[in-house]
Design an enzyme around this catalytic site. Structure first.
Site, PDB file in Angstrom:
ATOM      1  N   SER A   1       1.020  -1.022   0.190  1.00  0.00           N
ATOM      2  CA  SER A   1       0.175   0.072  -0.071  1.00  0.00           C
ATOM      3  C   SER A   1       0.723   1.243   0.338  1.00  0.00           C
ATOM      4  O   SER A   1       2.534   1.435   0.181  1.00  0.00           O
ATOM      5  CB  SER A   1      -0.937   0.215   1.289  1.00  0.00           C
ATOM      6  OG  SER A   1       0.009   0.488   2.358  1.00  0.00           O
TER       7      SER A   1
ATOM      8  N   HIS B   1      -1.272   0.528  -4.003  1.00  0.00           N
ATOM      9  CA  HIS B   1      -2.677   0.980  -3.566  1.00  0.00           C
ATOM     10  C   HIS B   1      -2.395   2.322  -3.800  1.00  0.00           C
ATOM     11  O   HIS B   1      -1.032   3.269  -3.629  1.00  0.00           O
ATOM     12  CB  HIS B   1      -3.015   1.348  -2.164  1.00  0.00           C
ATOM     13  CG  HIS B   1      -3.428   0.011  -2.048  1.00  0.00           C
ATOM     14  ND1 HIS B   1      -4.221  -0.378  -0.158  1.00  0.00           N
ATOM     15  CD2 HIS B   1      -4.159  -0.732  -2.618  1.00  0.00           C
ATOM     16  CE1 HIS B   1      -4.310  -1.498  -0.115  1.00  0.00           C
ATOM     17  NE2 HIS B   1      -4.719  -2.680  -1.618  1.00  0.00           N
TER      18      HIS B   1
ATOM     19  N   ASP C   1      -5.986  -6.076   3.199  1.00  0.00           N
ATOM     20  CA  ASP C   1      -5.692  -6.640   1.269  1.00  0.00           C
ATOM     21  C   ASP C   1      -4.555  -7.381   1.133  1.00  0.00           C
ATOM     22  O   ASP C   1      -4.191  -7.367   1.358  1.00  0.00           O
ATOM     23  CB  ASP C   1      -6.062  -5.038   0.621  1.00  0.00           C
ATOM     24  CG  ASP C   1      -6.366  -6.028  -0.776  1.00  0.00           C
ATOM     25  OD1 ASP C   1      -6.352  -4.715  -1.500  1.00  0.00           O
ATOM     26  OD2 ASP C   1      -7.517  -6.275  -1.194  1.00  0.00           O
TER      27      ASP C   1
END
Lengths: 284, 199
Positions: free
Chosen positions: B15, B42, B133
């Site tokens: 991320s 991300h 995630d």
């Protein structure tokens, strides 16, 4: 056999799943006439399993059973497969380049016809209408906005969007080169932001199925953004053939920012108008 | 599936803030690694210079993946902002489905579809990150016989993502950021076409 996987031979679950999905799609086609058999399998699979879970079912076969016996379930799945994330002036740079590169070309035509293919709930369509209006071209334009789903088209015709989205849409509008006050274009009511009725005057929302229907007019501009990402390669080729047929010579084709003509049979029939924003001009 | 589907795919998830970690891993990968590298970081839905920043750390071409583009070895592909990136046979597919774990692109979405398309020829890598995630996706890769590497939480700038991955994906190897690349290279060699023993 589909192209869904080649490792299926040693993974019986995958092969069985592939059969289930094929059968479901065939069943939907035969029962309802919606042809999703050539939709891109990876994303379709996810959407199917999401519907399986939402229906409280366990398998794709279970979903097939419900689909065939309950038209309301088919409506729900249709909505799943039609809804596309969208916003007014989404990808502001696209609209910026549309103003600077496509609008000058459109000025040369006495009458402008634009096809917005896969218009969904109309955000992109009304954005286009706003651009044309600001550029003084709206009165001689007609936008044909088509989609596969009548419920979604009905929503688009209302021209009402959630109030809470207006801040995002305003930011997008400004980033795209808009110079007015975006709130000029809508009035706020209990149901949301209702867009100026005059923006709808020259828009025709109509049902059209890119997988099965033919060409219905000739256009100076065809816009189809983030729709063909859901089609498999053969279907995408079919649709590109349809667009090629539907575009006047020197007409403009607009794709989504991460789509490409490169993997289609028509790559040499267009010249690049803007590579970053996927704007192409038909030259042959 | 195209013939390109024979080669392994290294899929990396992280991320925001993973730029440093990604750079270290890319620099450590052998130049002749016979695999494609696909990265989900991300990102906000806005243009960014991630590709050019990462290009400084690898001799391979780095680009944002386009819809229906073949997944080719010797390339680094990035999930574009605002889309989920999937594998469909030997090509990329994009989707604008709802965010997964608040993320679009989502690591889980990429990992799960790669597991479907490439089976045991996937090596999933989880680096520093702020949410979970990728944990489910990494477990899916392992379920399909693929390899899995997680950056050690203590060496990660943000440990939530590695922690979640370790908790969900039993069998994942844990390595410090400087070791990740060599673990990946070893796992790739294990499933490279000439070593796989299958047609």
């Amino acid at each position: 056999m589909t192209a869904a996987d080649t490792a299926g031979a040693d993974r019986p679950d995958a092969e069985r799943e592939s059969i289930e999905i094929d059968l479901l799609l065939e069943g939907v086609y035969r029962r309802y006439g919606f042809d999703f058999r050539q939709y891109a399998r990876a994303s379709l699979r996810r959407r199917l399993y999401r519907r399986v879970a939402l229906e409280g079912l366990q398998t794709v076969s279970g979903l097939q059973e419900r689909l065939l016996h309950d038209p309301a379930c088919m409506e729900r799945l249709l909505l799943d497969l039609s809804i596309n994330v969208t916003a007014m002036f989404r990808d502001p740079t696209f609209f910026r380049v549309f103003r600077t590169k496509v609008v000058p070309l459109l000025r040369t035509y006495p009458f402008i016809r634009i096809w917005s293919a896969g218009c969904s709930s109309g955000e992109e369509t009304y954005s286009l209408a706003i651009v044309l209006s600001e550029e003084g071209l709206y009165d001689r334009s007609r936008i044909y906005a088509t989609d596969i789903n009548e419920a979604v088209l009905h929503q688009a015709r209302q021209a009402v969007f959630p109030l809470e989205k207006m801040q995002e849409y305003t930011e997008n509008y400004l980033a795209s080169g808009g110079t007015r006050s975006f709130s000029e274009y809508y009035t706020t009511g209990y149901e949301g932001a209702r867009f100026d009725r005059r923006l709808s005057d020259n828009i025709v929302f109509a049902r059209h199925n890119l997988a099965t229907d033919g060409s219905f007019n000739e256009f100076q501009v065809v816009i189809c953004r983030n729709v063909m990402i859901y089609f498999d390669t053969p279907l995408q080729s079919r649709v590109h053939g349809l667009f090629y047929e539907s575009l006047q010579r020197l007409g403009v084709l607009a794709l989504g920012p991460k789509e490409s003509l490169a993997f289609t049979p028509h790559v040499n029939d267009y010249q690049v108008l803007d590579l970053q924003e996927k704007l192409y001009r038909k030259v042959s | 599936m195209t013939s390109d589907g024979d080669h392994p795919v290294v899929a990396i998830g992280c991320s925001w803030g993973g730029l440093q970690a990604l750079s270290v891993v890319l620099e450590g990968l052998p130049r002749d690694l016979a695999a494609a590298v696909v990265i989900v970081q991300h990102r906000a839905h806005a243009p960014s210079s991630l590709a050019s920043l990462l290009a400084d750390h690898t001799p391979w071409p780095v680009c944002e993946a386009e819809d229906k583009e073949p997944i080719s070895p010797g390339h680094v592909y990035l999930a574009p902002p605002g889309y989920h990136l999937l594998a469909d046979g030997g090509r990329f597919a994009l989707s604008t489905e709802a965010p997964v774990s608040h993320s679009r692109p989502s690591v889980d979405v990429l990992f799960e579809s790669l597991a479907q398309s490439f089976g045991r020829r996937v090596i999933g890598v989880i680096l520093t990150g702020a949410n979970a995630d990728g944990a489910a996706g990494l477990a899916e890769i392992i379920r399909h016989g693929g390899g899995a590497v997680v950056q050690s939480p203590t060496s990660a700038e943000k440990r939530a993502m590695p922690d979640a991955a370790i908790a969900s994906a039993a069998g994942a190897e844990v390595a410090s950021i400087t070791e990740v690349a060599s673990v990946v290279a070893r796992l790739v060699a294990r499933v490279a076409p000439e070593n796989s023993g299958t047609a």
